[in-house]
Design an enzyme around this catalytic site. Structure first.
Site, PDB file in Angstrom:
ATOM      1  N   TYR A   1     -13.188  -7.257  10.777  1.00 13.45           N
ATOM      2  CA  TYR A   1     -14.346  -7.914  10.138  1.00 13.45           C
ATOM      3  C   TYR A   1     -14.307  -9.437  10.262  1.00 13.45           C
ATOM      4  O   TYR A   1     -15.215 -10.125   9.801  1.00 13.45           O
ATOM      5  CB  TYR A   1     -14.472  -7.500   8.655  1.00 13.45           C
ATOM      6  CG  TYR A   1     -13.223  -7.717   7.845  1.00 13.45           C
ATOM      7  CD1 TYR A   1     -12.949  -8.952   7.272  1.00 13.45           C
ATOM      8  CD2 TYR A   1     -12.321  -6.685   7.653  1.00 13.45           C
ATOM      9  CE1 TYR A   1     -11.802  -9.145   6.533  1.00 13.45           C
ATOM     10  CE2 TYR A   1     -11.168  -6.860   6.917  1.00 13.45           C
ATOM     11  CZ  TYR A   1     -10.918  -8.100   6.361  1.00 13.45           C
ATOM     12  OH  TYR A   1      -9.764  -8.293   5.647  1.00 13.45           O
TER      13      TYR A   1
ATOM     14  N   GLY B   1      -6.659   3.319  18.244  1.00 11.71           N
ATOM     15  CA  GLY B   1      -5.604   2.910  17.322  1.00 11.71           C
ATOM     16  C   GLY B   1      -5.010   4.100  16.596  1.00 11.71           C
ATOM     17  O   GLY B   1      -5.639   5.172  16.511  1.00 11.71           O
TER      18      GLY B   1
ATOM     19  N   GLY C   1     -17.053  -4.282  10.749  1.00 15.84           N
ATOM     20  CA  GLY C   1     -16.051  -3.887   9.755  1.00 15.84           C
ATOM     21  C   GLY C   1     -16.350  -4.433   8.366  1.00 15.84           C
ATOM     22  O   GLY C   1     -15.802  -3.959   7.365  1.00 15.84           O
TER      23      GLY C   1
ATOM     24  N   GLY D   1      -2.709   3.280  13.697  1.00 16.65           N
ATOM     25  CA  GLY D   1      -2.030   2.677  12.541  1.00 16.65           C
ATOM     26  C   GLY D   1      -2.672   3.140  11.234  1.00 16.65           C
ATOM     27  O   GLY D   1      -3.337   4.182  11.180  1.00 16.65           O
TER      28      GLY D   1
ATOM     29  N   LYS E   1       0.807  -1.235   0.000  1.00 25.93           N
ATOM     30  CA  LYS E   1       0.000   0.000   0.000  1.00 25.93           C
ATOM     31  C   LYS E   1       0.837   1.281   0.000  1.00 25.93           C
ATOM     32  O   LYS E   1       0.417   2.294  -0.532  1.00 25.93           O
ATOM     33  CB  LYS E   1      -0.933   0.016   1.215  1.00 25.93           C
ATOM     34  CG  LYS E   1      -2.098  -0.944   1.092  1.00 25.93           C
ATOM     35  CD  LYS E   1      -2.966  -0.809   2.331  1.00 25.93           C
ATOM     36  CE  LYS E   1      -4.246  -1.579   2.181  1.00 25.93           C
ATOM     37  NZ  LYS E   1      -5.242  -1.206   3.162  1.00 25.93           N
TER      38      LYS E   1
ATOM     39  N   ASN F   1      -4.215   5.237  21.924  1.00 23.75           N
ATOM     40  CA  ASN F   1      -3.320   4.225  21.363  1.00 23.75           C
ATOM     41  C   ASN F   1      -2.393   3.680  22.432  1.00 23.75           C
ATOM     42  O   ASN F   1      -2.088   4.351  23.415  1.00 23.75           O
ATOM     43  CB  ASN F   1      -2.491   4.807  20.209  1.00 23.75           C
ATOM     44  CG  ASN F   1      -1.964   3.715  19.293  1.00 23.75           C
ATOM     45  OD1 ASN F   1      -2.705   2.773  18.952  1.00 23.75           O
ATOM     46  ND2 ASN F   1      -0.702   3.796  18.890  1.00 23.75           N
ATOM     47  N   ARG F   2      -2.001   2.409  22.238  1.00 22.44           N
ATOM     48  CA  ARG F   2      -1.060   1.769  23.177  1.00 22.44           C
ATOM     49  C   ARG F   2       0.250   2.560  23.182  1.00 22.44           C
ATOM     50  O   ARG F   2       0.752   2.922  24.220  1.00 22.44           O
ATOM     51  CB  ARG F   2      -0.848   0.322  22.704  1.00 22.44           C
ATOM     52  CG  ARG F   2       0.022  -0.514  23.565  1.00 22.44           C
ATOM     53  CD  ARG F   2       0.095  -1.918  23.037  1.00 22.44           C
ATOM     54  NE  ARG F   2       0.617  -1.983  21.662  1.00 22.44           N
ATOM     55  CZ  ARG F   2       0.827  -3.099  20.997  1.00 22.44           C
ATOM     56  NH1 ARG F   2       0.529  -4.250  21.546  1.00 22.44           N
ATOM     57  NH2 ARG F   2       1.310  -3.072  19.763  1.00 22.44           N
ATOM     58  N   THR F   3       0.762   2.873  21.985  1.00 20.56           N
ATOM     59  CA  THR F   3       1.980   3.684  21.873  1.00 20.56           C
ATOM     60  C   THR F   3       1.532   5.130  21.682  1.00 20.56           C
ATOM     61  O   THR F   3       1.157   5.536  20.569  1.00 20.56           O
ATOM     62  CB  THR F   3       2.815   3.207  20.664  1.00 20.56           C
ATOM     63  OG1 THR F   3       2.930   1.786  20.729  1.00 20.56           O
ATOM     64  CG2 THR F   3       4.182   3.848  20.636  1.00 20.56           C
TER      65      THR F   3
ATOM     66  N   ASP G   1     -10.612   3.839   1.401  1.00 23.64           N
ATOM     67  CA  ASP G   1     -10.979   3.476   2.778  1.00 23.64           C
ATOM     68  C   ASP G   1     -11.783   4.595   3.445  1.00 23.64           C
ATOM     69  O   ASP G   1     -12.805   4.345   4.079  1.00 23.64           O
ATOM     70  CB  ASP G   1      -9.731   3.199   3.624  1.00 23.64           C
ATOM     71  CG  ASP G   1      -9.213   1.785   3.438  1.00 23.64           C
ATOM     72  OD1 ASP G   1      -9.947   0.951   2.878  1.00 23.64           O
ATOM     73  OD2 ASP G   1      -8.070   1.520   3.857  1.00 23.64           O
TER      74      ASP G   1
ATOM     75  N   LEU H   1     -13.649  -1.916  13.014  1.00 23.06           N
ATOM     76  CA  LEU H   1     -13.150  -2.176  11.655  1.00 23.06           C
ATOM     77  C   LEU H   1     -12.719  -3.622  11.449  1.00 23.06           C
ATOM     78  O   LEU H   1     -12.611  -4.087  10.319  1.00 23.06           O
ATOM     79  CB  LEU H   1     -11.981  -1.236  11.312  1.00 23.06           C
ATOM     80  CG  LEU H   1     -12.269   0.261  11.228  1.00 23.06           C
ATOM     81  CD1 LEU H   1     -11.220   0.939  10.369  1.00 23.06           C
ATOM     82  CD2 LEU H   1     -13.649   0.591  10.702  1.00 23.06           C
TER      83      LEU H   1
HETATM   84  P1  NAP Z   1      -1.617  -1.361  11.835  1.00 27.04           P
HETATM   85  O1  NAP Z   1      -1.232  -0.224  10.981  1.00 27.04           O
HETATM   86  O2  NAP Z   1      -0.655  -2.482  12.049  1.00 27.04           O
HETATM   87  O3  NAP Z   1      -2.008  -0.751  13.295  1.00 27.04           O
HETATM   88  C1  NAP Z   1      -2.323  -1.621  14.343  1.00 27.04           C
HETATM   89  C2  NAP Z   1      -2.922  -0.829  15.511  1.00 27.04           C
HETATM   90  O4  NAP Z   1      -3.345  -1.786  16.496  1.00 27.04           O
HETATM   91  C3  NAP Z   1      -1.952   0.116  16.207  1.00 27.04           C
HETATM   92  O5  NAP Z   1      -2.643   1.235  16.679  1.00 27.04           O
HETATM   93  C4  NAP Z   1      -1.449  -0.759  17.392  1.00 27.04           C
HETATM   94  O6  NAP Z   1      -0.970  -0.017  18.495  1.00 27.04           O
HETATM   95  C5  NAP Z   1      -2.730  -1.458  17.758  1.00 27.04           C
HETATM   96  N1  NAP Z   1      -2.526  -2.689  18.520  1.00 27.04           N
HETATM   97  C6  NAP Z   1      -2.015  -3.854  18.079  1.00 27.04           C
HETATM   98  N2  NAP Z   1      -2.001  -4.769  19.054  1.00 27.04           N
HETATM   99  C7  NAP Z   1      -2.518  -4.165  20.170  1.00 27.04           C
HETATM  100  C8  NAP Z   1      -2.769  -4.582  21.500  1.00 27.04           C
HETATM  101  N3  NAP Z   1      -2.479  -5.821  21.901  1.00 27.04           N
HETATM  102  N4  NAP Z   1      -3.325  -3.703  22.363  1.00 27.04           N
HETATM  103  C9  NAP Z   1      -3.638  -2.441  21.967  1.00 27.04           C
HETATM  104  N5  NAP Z   1      -3.416  -1.976  20.702  1.00 27.04           N
HETATM  105  C10 NAP Z   1      -2.861  -2.832  19.825  1.00 27.04           C
HETATM  106  O7  NAP Z   1      -2.948  -2.058  11.329  1.00 27.04           O
HETATM  107  P2  NAP Z   1      -4.109  -1.384  10.439  1.00 27.04           P
HETATM  108  O8  NAP Z   1      -3.786  -1.542   9.001  1.00 27.04           O
HETATM  109  O9  NAP Z   1      -4.365  -0.046  10.971  1.00 27.04           O
HETATM  110  O10 NAP Z   1      -5.337  -2.375  10.724  1.00 27.04           O
HETATM  111  C11 NAP Z   1      -5.988  -2.400  11.982  1.00 27.04           C
HETATM  112  C12 NAP Z   1      -7.227  -3.287  11.915  1.00 27.04           C
HETATM  113  O11 NAP Z   1      -8.198  -2.690  11.063  1.00 27.04           O
HETATM  114  C13 NAP Z   1      -6.976  -4.677  11.366  1.00 27.04           C
HETATM  115  O12 NAP Z   1      -7.692  -5.613  12.134  1.00 27.04           O
HETATM  116  C14 NAP Z   1      -7.528  -4.621   9.950  1.00 27.04           C
HETATM  117  O13 NAP Z   1      -8.013  -5.874   9.494  1.00 27.04           O
HETATM  118  C15 NAP Z   1      -8.683  -3.645  10.137  1.00 27.04           C
HETATM  119  N6  NAP Z   1      -9.058  -2.957   8.878  1.00 27.04           N
HETATM  120  C16 NAP Z   1     -10.304  -3.178   8.389  1.00 27.04           C
HETATM  121  C17 NAP Z   1     -10.704  -2.540   7.236  1.00 27.04           C
HETATM  122  C18 NAP Z   1     -12.093  -2.777   6.719  1.00 27.04           C
HETATM  123  O14 NAP Z   1     -12.348  -2.506   5.536  1.00 27.04           O
HETATM  124  N7  NAP Z   1     -13.001  -3.241   7.540  1.00 27.04           N
HETATM  125  C19 NAP Z   1      -9.833  -1.673   6.557  1.00 27.04           C
HETATM  126  C20 NAP Z   1      -8.553  -1.473   7.088  1.00 27.04           C
HETATM  127  C21 NAP Z   1      -8.167  -2.133   8.256  1.00 27.04           C
HETATM  128  P3  NAP Z   1       0.569   0.416  18.584  1.00 27.04           P
HETATM  129  O15 NAP Z   1       0.724   1.657  17.729  1.00 27.04           O
HETATM  130  O16 NAP Z   1       0.785   0.677  20.028  1.00 27.04           O
HETATM  131  O17 NAP Z   1       1.382  -0.740  18.078  1.00 27.04           O
END
Ligand code: NAP
Length: 284
Positions: free
Chosen positions: A228, A129, A249, A131, A68, A153-155, A104, A226
């Site tokens: 799903y 979150g 989601g 990310g 991406k 956010n955790r971080t 998105d 989000l």
């Molecule tokens: P990403 O960039 O890797 O970000 C992950 C996020 O999750 C960060 O904020 C991280 O916090 C947090 N996190 C991970 N493990 C954690 C824990 N144990 N406790 C607390 N926070 C935690 O991932 P992303 O691309 O944003 O995707 C996030 C989710 O959204 C995924 O499940 C993805 O499938 C979903 N999503 C769905 C759609 C949809 O169309 N429905 C579209 C996009 C994404 P840190 O910064 O502290 O690491």
């Protein structure tokens, strides 16, 4: 000639995109294939050049992990939304010129407007979150006249960086640690909670955890997870217990695909047909 659409990523076996798009193509009787191309990072450059060369044979493709961000410099241009999100999730091939978009944010906005009938104006929003998904959601809602946005956010530093990069100064914005008392107080008063972490995701590190409990969710709020897979996440179970309205989601997945489909084909996406296809596929 039968032209092609598709999705690139690695690994690609889990993707729901072919299910969504094949259903929409069949609905409109369009003679196009939709292919899942497994493209490793070191194959991306050659794939992009080949797509450019064959011009309208590949009329467009979706882009998923891990391409991406890395695809951006290989394209001929990107939309404002893709630039703000720092990520491209679909590409249109216009006579050999490749333009990257990010659907998105608009998929998220359309899904809450059309499916939840939720108006963001004047609302208090909590985003869990910081990310890629959170970035897409926040960059979409920042111009929707919301009352406030809080990012948990955790971080914490990552959330603060997001706040600065997305220039959220015009909205009352707070950055709080995940799971803090302050976060729970904000959650109780939020009109919309959007869960953008991997917590609660099947196969993730904490599939059974909800980041907020029912006692901190208002019965007047909308809770959008989000994640799903599963559709009924631990957070949505808590939100239901609290009497809140919920959104899976899966709807964002369908709507971001619908926006892409409309860009590629100039036909209205059959939202319900696409959603039903996800329910019948048993794949998520
Ligand atoms: P990403 O960039 O890797 O970000 C992950 C996020 O999750 C960060 O904020 C991280 O916090 C947090 N996190 C991970 N493990 C954690 C824990 N144990 N406790 C607390 N926070 C935690 O991932 P992303 O691309 O944003 O995707 C996030 C989710 O959204 C995924 O499940 C993805 O499938 C979903 N999503 C769905 C759609 C949809 O169309 N429905 C579209 C996009 C994404 P840190 O910064 O502290 O690491």
């Amino acid at each position: 000639m039968k032209t092609k659409l598709g999705i690139i990523g690695h690994p690609i076996g889990h993707t729901m995109s072919p299910v969504l798009h094949k259903a929409a193509l069949a609905y409109h009787g369009l003679n196009k294939d939709f292919i899942a191309w497994d493209i490793k990072p070191d194959e991306l450059y050659d794939f992009v050049n080949e797509a450019r060369k064959v011009k309208n044979d590949i009329s467009g493709f979706s882009v998923t992990v891990p391409h991406k961000e890395t695809i951006i410099p290989m394209l001929d241009g990107v939309s404002i939304e893709a630039e703000a999100a720092g990520a491209v999730n679909m590409v249109c091939n216009q006579d050999g010129h490749l333009f990257g978009h990010n659907t998105d944010g608009s998929g998220f906005l359309r899904s809450i407007r059309e499916k939840a009938e939720f108006d963001l104006k004047g609302k208090k929003v909590l985003v869990l979150g910081a990310g890629g998904a959170a970035r897409g959601v926040i960059s979409a809602i920042r111009n929707q006249n919301v009352d406030s946005v809080a990012i948990a956010n955790r971080t914490v530093g990552r959330a603060a960086k997001l706040f600065l990069e997305l220039e959220l100064g015009h909205i009352l914005t707070k950055v709080v640690p995940m799971g803090s008392l302050e976060m729970n107080n904000i959650a109780s008063e939020s009109d919309l909670i959007v869960q953008c972490t991997t917590v609660g995701m099947l196969g993730g590190s904490e599939p059974n955890k909800s980041l907020i409990k029912a006692n901190n969710i208002s019965d007047k709020s909308l809770v959008y997870d989000l994640v799903y897979n599963p559709e009924n996440t631990p957070l949505l179970i808590e939100a239901k217990k609290a009497g809140a309205k919920i959104m899976s989601g899966m709807w964002m997945l369908v709507y971001q695909g619908a926006v892409a489909f409309e860009k590629w084909t100039s036909k209205e996406a059959p939202i319900e047909v696409m959603f039903q296809a996800t329910q019948m596929s048993g794949k998520a």
